[in-house]
Write a protein that holds these residues in place. Structure first.
Motif, PDB file in Angstrom:
ATOM      1  N   TYR A   1       0.837  -1.195   0.000  1.00  0.00           N
ATOM      2  CA  TYR A   1       0.000   0.000   0.000  1.00  0.00           C
ATOM      3  C   TYR A   1       0.875   1.249   0.000  1.00  0.00           C
ATOM      4  O   TYR A   1       1.992   1.242   0.507  1.00  0.00           O
ATOM      5  CB  TYR A   1      -0.900   0.014   1.242  1.00  0.00           C
ATOM      6  N   PHE A   2       0.327   2.334  -0.581  1.00  0.00           N
ATOM      7  CA  PHE A   2       1.035   3.606  -0.520  1.00  0.00           C
ATOM      8  C   PHE A   2       1.069   4.096   0.925  1.00  0.00           C
ATOM      9  O   PHE A   2       0.051   4.094   1.624  1.00  0.00           O
ATOM     10  CB  PHE A   2       0.346   4.664  -1.387  1.00  0.00           C
ATOM     11  N   TYR A   3       2.232   4.513   1.356  1.00  0.00           N
ATOM     12  CA  TYR A   3       2.396   5.100   2.685  1.00  0.00           C
ATOM     13  C   TYR A   3       1.519   6.344   2.778  1.00  0.00           C
ATOM     14  O   TYR A   3       1.421   7.138   1.844  1.00  0.00           O
ATOM     15  CB  TYR A   3       3.871   5.450   2.897  1.00  0.00           C
ATOM     16  N   VAL A   4       0.888   6.530   3.937  1.00  0.00           N
ATOM     17  CA  VAL A   4      -0.066   7.626   4.116  1.00  0.00           C
ATOM     18  C   VAL A   4       0.559   8.980   3.796  1.00  0.00           C
ATOM     19  O   VAL A   4      -0.121   9.881   3.274  1.00  0.00           O
ATOM     20  CB  VAL A   4      -0.631   7.603   5.557  1.00  0.00           C
ATOM     21  N   TRP A   5       1.865   9.163   4.064  1.00  0.00           N
ATOM     22  CA  TRP A   5       2.473  10.461   3.816  1.00  0.00           C
ATOM     23  C   TRP A   5       2.769  10.708   2.343  1.00  0.00           C
ATOM     24  O   TRP A   5       3.185  11.809   1.973  1.00  0.00           O
ATOM     25  CB  TRP A   5       3.730  10.646   4.656  1.00  0.00           C
ATOM     26  N   LEU A   6       2.543   9.703   1.484  1.00  0.00           N
ATOM     27  CA  LEU A   6       2.584   9.975   0.052  1.00  0.00           C
ATOM     28  C   LEU A   6       1.236  10.496  -0.411  1.00  0.00           C
ATOM     29  O   LEU A   6       1.149  11.494  -1.126  1.00  0.00           O
ATOM     30  CB  LEU A   6       2.959   8.721  -0.742  1.00  0.00           C
TER      31      LEU A   6
ATOM     32  N   LEU B   1      10.402  18.892   2.230  1.00  0.00           N
ATOM     33  CA  LEU B   1      11.328  18.072   1.447  1.00  0.00           C
ATOM     34  C   LEU B   1      10.594  17.040   0.580  1.00  0.00           C
ATOM     35  O   LEU B   1      10.688  17.067  -0.642  1.00  0.00           O
ATOM     36  CB  LEU B   1      12.324  17.375   2.384  1.00  0.00           C
ATOM     37  N   PHE B   2       9.852  16.122   1.201  1.00  0.00           N
ATOM     38  CA  PHE B   2       9.192  15.056   0.434  1.00  0.00           C
ATOM     39  C   PHE B   2       8.196  15.614  -0.585  1.00  0.00           C
ATOM     40  O   PHE B   2       8.206  15.245  -1.758  1.00  0.00           O
ATOM     41  CB  PHE B   2       8.452  14.099   1.365  1.00  0.00           C
TER      42      PHE B   2
END
Length: 651
Positions: free
Chosen positions: A247-252, A299-300
């Motif tokens: 699953y995509f990490y929530v912070w993505l 940053l991200f």
């Protein structure tokens, strides 16, 4: 040409109620939004619930409810609460949406095309009882460097070192209270380290707060680690295309929710969201966030956006934390207050005013002191501002509520000259300065009434004093509208003013029939934390100590004889001290961001000599040297006056 803005607040997490910490950010954002709208700017204010992640899955399992059903219910609760505090989002959505899924997959595809994603096998702590890999927040243990207990799996709050969760000594899963095991897994990583040049320019352009820019540049100048963007099943979120049980990490997907909420709004209103988010858009994009999530937004987020067709934000504005009565918000300590609990006791505009009176463009932490809150509301809002209408009501009544055809122009002009500075303070997010100037004007009106003593004058002269005062009072109510929208609009009803902007400032109201004054806000009674928590818990002032407590601290003058950086520690410098007849001591000080080791040699500092030694990964720290700090990122070592010698006791 009308200026255009897209403004966001950080997304509240969809597993619990809105609390006063959330409200600090949303009130700060909403004040700026309302200010811009009163400037006749076009403003789209976007937010959403952050509805993915392991915490939501775990809470849903605990409550025996489907996570999608739970997050939808909580989203509606959040919307109601925010609206009760006069927060007016253009659109409030959810990250668990078709729009967000489509956008996340699109941007992920862009990252793949740009060869910015790779796979790596790692070992990760696994809770066998729960049947899941553990995020850092679900692991606690002993810091491998300094030996501090109860530290989370990503870094130590005591010594500042970062580490992998599996490095913790005696790790425990906070979900099942069992000992996790190391298990192999494979994850997807984003090549964040390749984006340094882009990020350096972004920080220069978009981050205006010196402390935030300094911290982000500190991370950027170090070893910028690539970013794990995947999570193993079980997880609540979006599955990664062409990957099994990933699953995509929530912070993505969470920040992409800003774009998804915009798209949802535009689709409902038959607009093209790309007019807002395309690379050459004439909309300025501004993010308001807490200082705890600057890494992700600074940053991200821009690094990910750069690979897409979407615009990078123009500005990131961070605020500090909220404490209650001098203490960190905590359910166990009785200092946790939800927004709904506060609303049940007080008019929400009062919290807006109190926060505004403390907010500025820096990242200073704010304390909600309930005694100070009561005093400030009663003194400022009730006693100084909204009482003005009451003070002159009788003199207007004597003329059948018709204002005079003239006023004291000299006094009116002297007050109106301050409006431009108030508007500039709003524009610069210096809300406390705007409040102070408004209060200064209110003080001037009250002093004017006191000096002129209309109660001793004939009706015509008294009417002129009242008309003079009310013309400035109207302007004050308009200026206050971004801060206290409900109360200011209620006050303006006396003058039949329901539509206005800042262009209406300085409009004279003469010879006009107005309404009888009605009380806008009454004095409030002080309450304590027990009222909000519904228990008999007594909250102590943990910051207060006795003279006997202070006498236990052995402070000594010490001279730095050597200093060197500590490898793998972002904040620490190893320092050797000459403490006179007490010999020499070694301390590890978290001052690396402010000092070069060579510049420290020869300095006299203040040493806490009898602090218990701590065994750390890189040695034993035998005390602590004292320093002050500020919200601009500055760290300043405390020193002795000239003539003080190493080893001398500080009394």
């Amino acid at each position: 040409m009308t200026k255009k803005y897209l403004i966001t607040s950080a997304l509240p997490y969809g597993n619990g109620p809105i609390h006063l910490g959330h409200m600090l950010e949303h009130i700060q954002t909403d004040i700026w939004v309302k200010f811009l709208r009163l400037q006749n700017c076009e403003v789209i204010y976007i937010c959403a619930d952050d509805a993915h992640g392991a915490p939501i899955l775990i809470k849903a399992q605990k409550d025996d409810i489907d996570p999608e059903v739970m997050t939808k219910r909580i989203q509606q609760e959040h919307i109601t609460t925010l609206q009760d505090f006069n927060i007016n989002h253009t659109n409030y959505y959810t990250t668990h949406s078709d729009e967000n899924k489509e956008l996340v997959e699109e941007i992920y595809s862009n990252l793949l095309e740009d060869n910015l994603i790779y796979k790596k096998k790692i070992k990760q702590l696994f809770d066998e009882k729960q049947g899941m890999f553990l995020a850092d927040r679900y692991v606690i243990g002993t810091c491998p460097a300094c030996g501090a207990d109860s530290q989370f799996g990503d870094g130590c709050e005591v010594c500042g070192i970062t580490y992998e969760a599996e490095e913790l000594i005696n790790p425990i899963s906070t979900i099942t209270n069992t000992t996790p095991v190391l298990k192999k897994t494979e994850h997807l990583y984003f090549k964040l380290n390749t984006q340094s040049n882009l990020l350096g320019q972004f920080l220069e352009d978009a981050v205006k707060q010196k402390a935030i820019k300094s911290k982000l540049n500190e991370w950027l100048d170090g070893e910028l680690a690539d970013w794990n963007i995947s999570r193993d099943a079980p997880y609540f979120g979006f599955e990664i295309p062409n990957e099994k049980d990933k699953y995509f990490y929530v912070w993505l997907d969470a920040p992409i929710g800003y774009i998804a909420s915009t798209k949802n709004y535009c689709d409902k209103n038959k607009k093209d969201f790309m007019n807002i988010w395309n690379k050459k858009s004439d909309y300025e994009i501004h993010h308001f966030i807490g200082k705890d999530i600057i890494y992700f937004h600074g940053l991200f987020w821009p690094a990910v956006l750069n690979a897409s067709k979407y615009k990078l934000p123009n500005s990131i504005h961070a605020h500090g934390f909220l404490s209650i009565n001098g203490q960190k918000m905590s359910k166990s300590k009785g200092t946790f207050i939800t927004a709904d609990q506060f609303r049940e006791k007080y008019e929400p505009d009062l919290l807006r005013f109190y926060f505004a009176s403390k907010l500025n463009s820096k990242i200073e932490d704010i304390d909600l002191d309930l005694e100070d809150f009561t005093n400030k509301i009663n003194s400022s809002l009730v006693g100084k501002i909204f009482n003005i209408g009451s003070r002159v009501d009788a003199f207007i009544k004597n003329n059948d509520y018709v204002l005079s055809n003239k006023y004291d122009r000299s006094f009116v002009d002297s007050q109106r000259r301050q409006y431009d500075q108030i508007l500039k303070n709003f524009a610069d997010k210096e809300f406390s300065k705007a409040v102070n100037l408004i209060l200064r004007i209110a003080d001037s009106i009250n002093s004017y009434i006191n000096e002129k003593k209309p109660w001793q004058l004939d009706n015509e002269e008294a009417l002129l004093i009242a008309t003079t005062s009310l013309n400035i009072y109207i302007d004050i109510c308009i200026l206050l509208n971004p801060i206290t929208p409900k109360l200011s609009e209620q006050a303006l009803k006396q003058f039949e003013i329901d539509k206005f902007s800042f262009k209406d400032l300085k409009n004279d109201m003469l010879g006009t029939k107005i309404n009888k004054y009605k009380v806008v806000i009454e004095r409030i009674e002080e309450t304590d934390l027990n009222h909000f928590n519904g228990n008999e818990m007594t909250v102590q002032n943990d910051k207060e100590i006795s003279i006997e407590d202070f006498a236990k601290i052995d402070l000594r003058v010490a001279k730095i004889i050597s200093a060197e950086n500590v490898e793998h520690a972002d904040k620490l410098i190893k320092i050797e001290l000459d403490v006179g007849v007490l010999g020499s001591k070694t301390v590890f000080a978290g001052i690396k961001a402010a000092y070069e080791p060579n510049d420290l040699i020869g300095k006299n500092v203040v040493l806490v000599n009898n602090l218990k030694s701590r065994k750390m990964k890189f040695g034993i720290s035998e005390g602590m040297i004292l320093a002050s700090s500020n919200d601009e990122g500055g760290i300043f070592l405390l020193s002795s006056d000239s003539g003080a010698k190493p080893g001398e006791k500080i009394k």
